[in-house]
Design a protein around this motif. Structure first.
Motif, PDB file in Angstrom:
ATOM      1  N   VAL A  66       0.999  -1.173  -0.166  1.00 30.62           N
ATOM      2  CA  VAL A  66      -0.039  -0.057  -0.094  1.00 30.62           C
ATOM      3  C   VAL A  66       0.940   1.309  -0.072  1.00 30.62           C
ATOM      4  CG1 VAL A  66      -1.561   1.238   1.364  1.00 30.62           C
ATOM      5  CG2 VAL A  66      -1.957  -1.077   1.224  1.00 30.62           C
ATOM      6  N   HIS A  67       1.809   1.109   0.895  1.00 32.72           N
ATOM      7  CA  HIS A  67       2.821   2.289   0.899  1.00 32.72           C
ATOM      8  C   HIS A  67       3.512   2.533  -0.368  1.00 32.72           C
ATOM      9  CE1 HIS A  67       5.624   5.325   2.499  1.00 32.72           C
ATOM     10  NE2 HIS A  67       6.716   4.497   1.909  1.00 32.72           N
ATOM     11  N   ARG A  68       4.045   1.705  -1.267  1.00 35.94           N
ATOM     12  CA  ARG A  68       4.447   1.528  -2.511  1.00 35.94           C
ATOM     13  C   ARG A  68       3.482   2.034  -3.593  1.00 35.94           C
ATOM     14  NH1 ARG A  68       7.661  -3.982  -3.562  1.00 35.94           N
ATOM     15  NH2 ARG A  68       8.042  -2.864  -5.596  1.00 35.94           N
ATOM     16  N   LEU A  69       2.368   1.811  -3.678  1.00 33.31           N
ATOM     17  CA  LEU A  69       1.268   2.369  -4.404  1.00 33.31           C
ATOM     18  C   LEU A  69       0.839   3.915  -4.217  1.00 33.31           C
ATOM     19  CD1 LEU A  69      -0.873   2.051  -6.528  1.00 33.31           C
ATOM     20  CD2 LEU A  69      -2.610   1.075  -4.893  1.00 33.31           C
ATOM     21  N   ARG A  70       1.002   4.156  -2.849  1.00 39.54           N
ATOM     22  CA  ARG A  70       0.737   5.610  -2.538  1.00 39.54           C
ATOM     23  C   ARG A  70       2.163   6.433  -3.004  1.00 39.54           C
ATOM     24  NH1 ARG A  70      -1.256   4.335   3.595  1.00 39.54           N
ATOM     25  NH2 ARG A  70      -3.660   4.714   3.052  1.00 39.54           N
ATOM     26  N   GLN A  71       3.201   6.053  -2.982  1.00 36.85           N
ATOM     27  CA  GLN A  71       4.387   6.490  -3.563  1.00 36.85           C
ATOM     28  C   GLN A  71       4.182   6.801  -5.093  1.00 36.85           C
ATOM     29  OE1 GLN A  71       7.601   4.126  -2.027  1.00 36.85           O
ATOM     30  NE2 GLN A  71       8.355   5.742  -0.808  1.00 36.85           N
ATOM     31  N   ALA A  72       3.767   5.720  -5.616  1.00 34.32           N
ATOM     32  CA  ALA A  72       3.531   5.820  -7.232  1.00 34.32           C
ATOM     33  C   ALA A  72       2.431   6.775  -7.583  1.00 34.32           C
ATOM     34  CB  ALA A  72       3.106   4.516  -7.855  1.00 34.32           C
ATOM     35  N   LEU A  73       1.334   7.028  -6.697  1.00 37.02           N
ATOM     36  CA  LEU A  73       0.292   8.156  -7.096  1.00 37.02           C
ATOM     37  C   LEU A  73       0.973   9.287  -6.496  1.00 37.02           C
ATOM     38  CD1 LEU A  73      -2.778   6.176  -5.270  1.00 37.02           C
ATOM     39  CD2 LEU A  73      -2.178   6.463  -7.500  1.00 37.02           C
ATOM     40  N   ASP A  74       1.779   9.650  -5.519  1.00 33.85           N
ATOM     41  CA  ASP A  74       2.246  10.765  -5.258  1.00 33.85           C
ATOM     42  C   ASP A  74       3.269  11.303  -6.371  1.00 33.85           C
ATOM     43  OD1 ASP A  74       2.747  12.811  -3.277  1.00 33.85           O
ATOM     44  OD2 ASP A  74       4.878  12.048  -3.254  1.00 33.85           O
ATOM     45  N   ARG A  75       3.949  10.258  -7.008  1.00 28.48           N
ATOM     46  CA  ARG A  75       4.529  10.666  -8.230  1.00 28.48           C
ATOM     47  C   ARG A  75       3.975  11.300  -9.506  1.00 28.48           C
ATOM     48  NH1 ARG A  75       7.462   5.712  -7.135  1.00 28.48           N
ATOM     49  NH2 ARG A  75       6.374   4.789  -9.021  1.00 28.48           N
ATOM     50  N   GLY A  76       2.626  10.987  -9.225  1.00 25.92           N
ATOM     51  CA  GLY A  76       1.657  11.491 -10.550  1.00 25.92           C
ATOM     52  C   GLY A  76       1.033  12.624  -9.889  1.00 25.92           C
ATOM     53  N   GLY A  77       1.485  13.267  -8.874  1.00 26.91           N
ATOM     54  CA  GLY A  77       0.967  14.487  -8.236  1.00 26.91           C
ATOM     55  C   GLY A  77      -0.453  14.567  -7.642  1.00 26.91           C
ATOM     56  N   SER A  79      -3.278  13.331  -4.736  1.00 33.80           N
ATOM     57  CA  SER A  79      -3.582  13.738  -3.359  1.00 33.80           C
ATOM     58  C   SER A  79      -3.392  12.541  -2.344  1.00 33.80           C
ATOM     59  CB  SER A  79      -4.848  14.042  -3.126  1.00 33.80           C
ATOM     60  OG  SER A  79      -5.810  13.358  -3.378  1.00 33.80           O
ATOM     61  N   ALA A  80      -3.113  12.890  -1.032  1.00 31.79           N
ATOM     62  CA  ALA A  80      -2.896  11.740   0.029  1.00 31.79           C
ATOM     63  C   ALA A  80      -4.061  10.962   0.321  1.00 31.79           C
ATOM     64  CB  ALA A  80      -2.388  12.611   1.186  1.00 31.79           C
ATOM     65  N   ASP A  81      -5.066  11.501   0.130  1.00 30.53           N
ATOM     66  CA  ASP A  81      -6.412  10.749   0.283  1.00 30.53           C
ATOM     67  C   ASP A  81      -6.933   9.988  -0.724  1.00 30.53           C
ATOM     68  OD1 ASP A  81      -7.269  12.801  -1.225  1.00 30.53           O
ATOM     69  OD2 ASP A  81      -9.005  13.295   0.183  1.00 30.53           O
ATOM     70  N   ARG A  82      -6.239   9.726  -1.656  1.00 31.83           N
ATOM     71  CA  ARG A  82      -6.720   8.878  -2.906  1.00 31.83           C
ATOM     72  C   ARG A  82      -6.882   7.365  -2.425  1.00 31.83           C
ATOM     73  NH1 ARG A  82      -8.573   9.021  -8.058  1.00 31.83           N
ATOM     74  NH2 ARG A  82      -6.784  10.592  -8.714  1.00 31.83           N
ATOM     75  N   LEU A  83      -5.817   6.921  -1.614  1.00 33.57           N
ATOM     76  CA  LEU A  83      -5.945   5.768  -1.096  1.00 33.57           C
ATOM     77  C   LEU A  83      -6.101   5.507   0.458  1.00 33.57           C
ATOM     78  CD1 LEU A  83      -5.866   2.468  -1.352  1.00 33.57           C
ATOM     79  CD2 LEU A  83      -3.412   2.748  -1.452  1.00 33.57           C
ATOM     80  N   VAL A  84      -7.166   5.274   1.096  1.00 27.91           N
ATOM     81  CA  VAL A  84      -7.221   5.257   2.467  1.00 27.91           C
ATOM     82  C   VAL A  84      -7.714   3.843   3.190  1.00 27.91           C
ATOM     83  CG1 VAL A  84      -8.077   7.641   2.554  1.00 27.91           C
ATOM     84  CG2 VAL A  84      -9.886   5.929   2.340  1.00 27.91           C
ATOM     85  N   HIS A  85      -7.400   3.855   4.393  1.00 25.72           N
ATOM     86  CA  HIS A  85      -7.734   2.780   5.255  1.00 25.72           C
ATOM     87  C   HIS A  85      -8.799   2.933   6.164  1.00 25.72           C
ATOM     88  CE1 HIS A  85      -7.500  -0.301   8.506  1.00 25.72           C
ATOM     89  NE2 HIS A  85      -7.452  -1.211   7.710  1.00 25.72           N
ATOM     90  N   ASP A  86     -10.055   2.297   6.064  1.00 23.80           N
ATOM     91  CA  ASP A  86     -11.153   2.813   6.801  1.00 23.80           C
ATOM     92  C   ASP A  86     -11.570   1.893   8.160  1.00 23.80           C
ATOM     93  OD1 ASP A  86     -12.274   0.403   5.491  1.00 23.80           O
ATOM     94  OD2 ASP A  86     -13.976   1.579   4.640  1.00 23.80           O
ATOM     95  N   GLY A  87     -10.594   0.834   8.470  1.00 27.41           N
ATOM     96  CA  GLY A  87     -10.645   0.185   9.580  1.00 27.41           C
ATOM     97  C   GLY A  87     -10.983  -1.367   9.181  1.00 27.41           C
ATOM     98  N   THR A  88     -11.713  -1.553   8.193  1.00 32.54           N
ATOM     99  CA  THR A  88     -11.994  -2.890   7.646  1.00 32.54           C
ATOM    100  C   THR A  88     -11.173  -3.373   6.216  1.00 32.54           C
ATOM    101  OG1 THR A  88     -13.776  -2.175   6.181  1.00 32.54           O
ATOM    102  CG2 THR A  88     -14.309  -2.776   8.489  1.00 32.54           C
ATOM    103  N   GLY A  89     -10.748  -2.323   5.693  1.00 33.51           N
ATOM    104  CA  GLY A  89      -9.996  -2.715   4.487  1.00 33.51           C
ATOM    105  C   GLY A  89      -9.389  -1.219   3.871  1.00 33.51           C
ATOM    106  N   TYR A  90      -9.270  -1.232   2.490  1.00 31.17           N
ATOM    107  CA  TYR A  90      -8.691   0.058   1.967  1.00 31.17           C
ATOM    108  C   TYR A  90      -9.590   0.339   0.526  1.00 31.17           C
ATOM    109  CZ  TYR A  90      -4.314  -1.060   4.183  1.00 31.17           C
ATOM    110  OH  TYR A  90      -3.419  -1.038   5.224  1.00 31.17           O
ATOM    111  N   HIS A  91      -9.746   1.491   0.564  1.00 21.40           N
ATOM    112  CA  HIS A  91     -10.472   1.953  -0.537  1.00 21.40           C
ATOM    113  C   HIS A  91      -9.975   3.035  -1.305  1.00 21.40           C
ATOM    114  CE1 HIS A  91     -14.363   4.319  -1.439  1.00 21.40           C
ATOM    115  NE2 HIS A  91     -13.725   5.222  -1.555  1.00 21.40           N
ATOM    116  N   LEU A  92     -10.044   2.973  -2.664  1.00 20.42           N
ATOM    117  CA  LEU A  92      -9.428   3.745  -3.452  1.00 20.42           C
ATOM    118  C   LEU A  92     -10.190   4.453  -4.322  1.00 20.42           C
ATOM    119  CD1 LEU A  92      -6.714   4.250  -5.112  1.00 20.42           C
ATOM    120  CD2 LEU A  92      -7.386   2.589  -6.869  1.00 20.42           C
TER     121      LEU A  92
END
Length: 617
Positions: A66-77, A79-92
């Motif tokens: 998940v961290h590596r995917l967020r880094q790839a999204l960040d390289r594309g400029g 936002s940080a809330d694109r991929l979030v964890h909501d307690g039960t899983g992950y939401h893109l």
């Protein structure tokens, strides 16, 4: 940011590709993109990334990916809330204009609405736009997507096949054969046994005035079908042949069952798909579930509403302790909700007559046959069966009840994707690792409802005459619907029994479980099923808790189980997930749990005469 799954998995920003290296991060992105806008449970992500056997460090490794995917999204400029964890899983978070799959679904829906509104030109253009989004087979660059992801990809390919079929039919209806002949030739070369494609090509050539070519295509198709399958072509291809033979007439007719060509005589419409009504007999009475039934009705109306924005099937988990009436509630609700799901109501169960539950593949085969698929056409491969079931349910409003589910892995292959179907899953367990839209938990009835249920079975007059006695009987049944129905059935056959004596006998703990049986139904057997589903440690813990009393706190569990606090908490949580320990609302601080009385009596039976625990099996 642009995401693509209809072809190779890709990320782009302003037409510039964003590199995401590593198989696991790419699988993670693929699983998230195939559930756009929805939270994907951590357990499902683990299954997707390690389809064979997840390592012990799977959850920790998942966080790394998940961290590596967020880094790839960040390289594309991004936002940080694109991929979030909501307690039960992950939401893109993905908007419709950012993902080709969502645009494909919107264009397909708009095209079908235009076709239903008799606007074939508009429908064909929209279908064309949808088809143009495909850059190849979905996720074609992922070498081994695993069972679940592979089944979803197969279902997407089937959807692509369906819309190309609808598009070609529309182009033929509009008398535009030249626009489809090249594509049809390629597809026929790839799948020479596909009679529908062969028939479309024969019809297109006939409409183009190339009757000799059309007849040659038919003859070649027939030879292949006879050589490979040993049968003659079916009515669709033979109908195209007849149209070709009539090609010198002023009017070329498409095969029977196809959309009529503009200006031509309408062809006979195809028969409607089957609308199976296959629910078990409706329970005679459903008492004390009005609030839950109302919740379910609201959920169902949102799923079935044709004007709703989300055209995904809805999944509702109905769970509860043994004997609370999960199956009765779902079946009764199935009848009450039939008006919302006119394409049919189906029921399947993993329960079998022996100790081994039925397999997922067996249930899928049963459903496909109910939906009109010939048994000979049902694949032996469970992934292909699962994809075929999703395709059969896509675009339909159908209610499906899946009963006696033991685990999430068991039921996942049966769940639909597109469409407005409602699935009710009945399970004794809470199935926290199953990704569902709603969770409804059934508990014991309150005292008034329990007495009312007895009245509906044993007779209202007897209850009016001795309400206090029936209150005692209901309490002795632990307000459990299964026990109440058993006692009510027994009282019907004993109209002259002395009710105070019957109640006193039932209140005796030594007699109670033996009395709660009629025919081949008993509370003891129902409780035994849940008990046998536990592992050895959980059975031992349940027996220890049963000897201690009905109410448990985390602190008392540590003392009773003689385990470190963390292990005791996990054991309590495990029994809660099996609906054997029930959380209790309390004004006191901290958590409180209740062990149902009949379960407590059953667990206390599971020791020998010397007080030693019986063997685990």
């Amino acid at each position: 940011m642009q995401f693509s799954v209809l072809g190779p998995l890709a990320l782009h920003v302003d037409d510039h590709p964003i590199t995401l290296t590593g198989t696991k991060p790419r699988l993670l992105l693929a699983v998230l993109l195939l559930s756009p806008g929805r939270t994907v449970a951590t357990s499902r992500l683990v299954d997707g990334l390690w389809p064979d056997a997840p390592p012990a460090s799977a959850v920790r490794n998942l966080r790394t990916y998940v961290h590596r995917l967020r880094q790839a999204l960040d390289r594309g400029g991004d936002s940080a809330d694109r991929l979030v964890h909501d307690g039960t899983g992950y939401h893109l978070r993905v908007d419709e204009d950012e993902l080709d799959l969502l645009r494909f679904r919107r264009l397909t829906d708009d095209a079908r609405r235009a076709a239903r509104g008799d606007r074939p030109e508009v429908a064909a253009e929209l279908f064309d736009q949808a088809v143009e989004l495909w850059g190849g087979p979905p996720l074609e660059d992922l070498a081994d997507p695993g069972t679940d992801l592979g089944a979803t990809v197969t279902a997407l390919r089937e959807q692509h096949r369906e819309i190309t079929t609808e598009l070609f039919d529309l182009r033929l209806r509009l008398r535009q054969p030249a626009r489809v002949i090249p594509s049809l030739r390629r597809m026929v070369a790839e799948e020479p046994l596909d009679e529908r494609r062969q028939a479309q090509l024969v019809t297109a050539l006939t409409l183009e005035g190339r009757v000799a070519e059309a007849l040659a295509v038919y003859q070649q198709a027939r030879r292949g079908i006879v050589d490979e399958l040993g049968v003659d072509p079916g009515p669709t291809l033979q109908g195209a042949l007849q149209a070709a033979l009539d090609g010198d007439s002023a009017e070329v007719r498409p095969p029977s069952g196809w959309p009529a060509a503009l200006g031509a005589r309408p062809a006979a419409p195809p028969g409607p798909p089957p609308s199976p009504q296959a629910l078990p007999m409706k329970p005679p009475s459903l008492v004390g579930r009005d609030t839950t039934a109302s919740q379910l009705r609201t959920i169902a109306e949102g799923i079935a509403d044709p004007a709703g924005a989300d055209e995904h099937a809805g999944v509702v988990l109905v769970s509860g302790a043994p004997g609370v009436g999960k199956s009765s509630f779902s079946v009764s609700s199935g009848y009450d909700l039939a008006d919302l799901f006119p394409d049919g109501q189906l029921f399947v169960s993993f329960d079998s007559s022996d100790e081994t539950p039925r397999g997922s593949g067996e249930l899928i085969r049963e459903l496909l046959v109910e939906l009109g698929v010939p048994l000979a056409d049902v694949s032996e491969d469970i992934r292909e069966r699962s994809a075929a079931l999703r395709c059969a349910l896509a675009g339909r409003r159908l209610l499906l009840i899946i009963d006696d589910v033991h685990c999430a892995q068991q039921v996942r292959p049966l769940l639909p994707g597109a469409g407005r179907s409602l699935v009710l899953i009945n399970s004794r367990q809470r199935l926290l690792d199953l990704d569902v839209g709603w969770r409804l938990t059934l508990g014991a009835l309150d005292r008034a409802d329990a007495v009312e249920l007895l009245a509906t079975i044993a007779g209202e007059r007897r209850v009016r005459e001795q309400p206090e006695v029936f209150g005692r009987i209901a309490a002795a049944c632990d307000l459990l619907p299964l026990a109440l129905r058993i006692v009510g059935s027994r009282l019907v056959t004993q109209p002259d029994v002395a009710l105070p004596g019957f109640a006193a006998h039932l209140e005796d703990e030594e007699n109670r479980l033996s009395e709660l049986a009629v025919g081949d139904i008993s509370v003891r057997d129902s409780l035994s099923v849940s008990y046998q589903a536990l592992d050895v440690d959980a059975r031992r813990a349940l027996r220890a808790l049963a000897r201690a009393g009905s109410f448990i706190t985390p602190a008392s569990a540590v003392e009773i189980l003689r385990l470190p606090r963390q292990q005791a908490n996990r054991m309590v949580e495990h029994l809660v997930q099996h609906n054997l320990l029930l959380p209790v609302d309390s004004d006191d601080p901290g958590q409180h749990f209740h062990l149902p009385e009949l379960l407590r009596l059953f667990a206390r039976e599971c020791v020998d005469a010397h007080g030693r625990p019986l063997p685990a099996t």
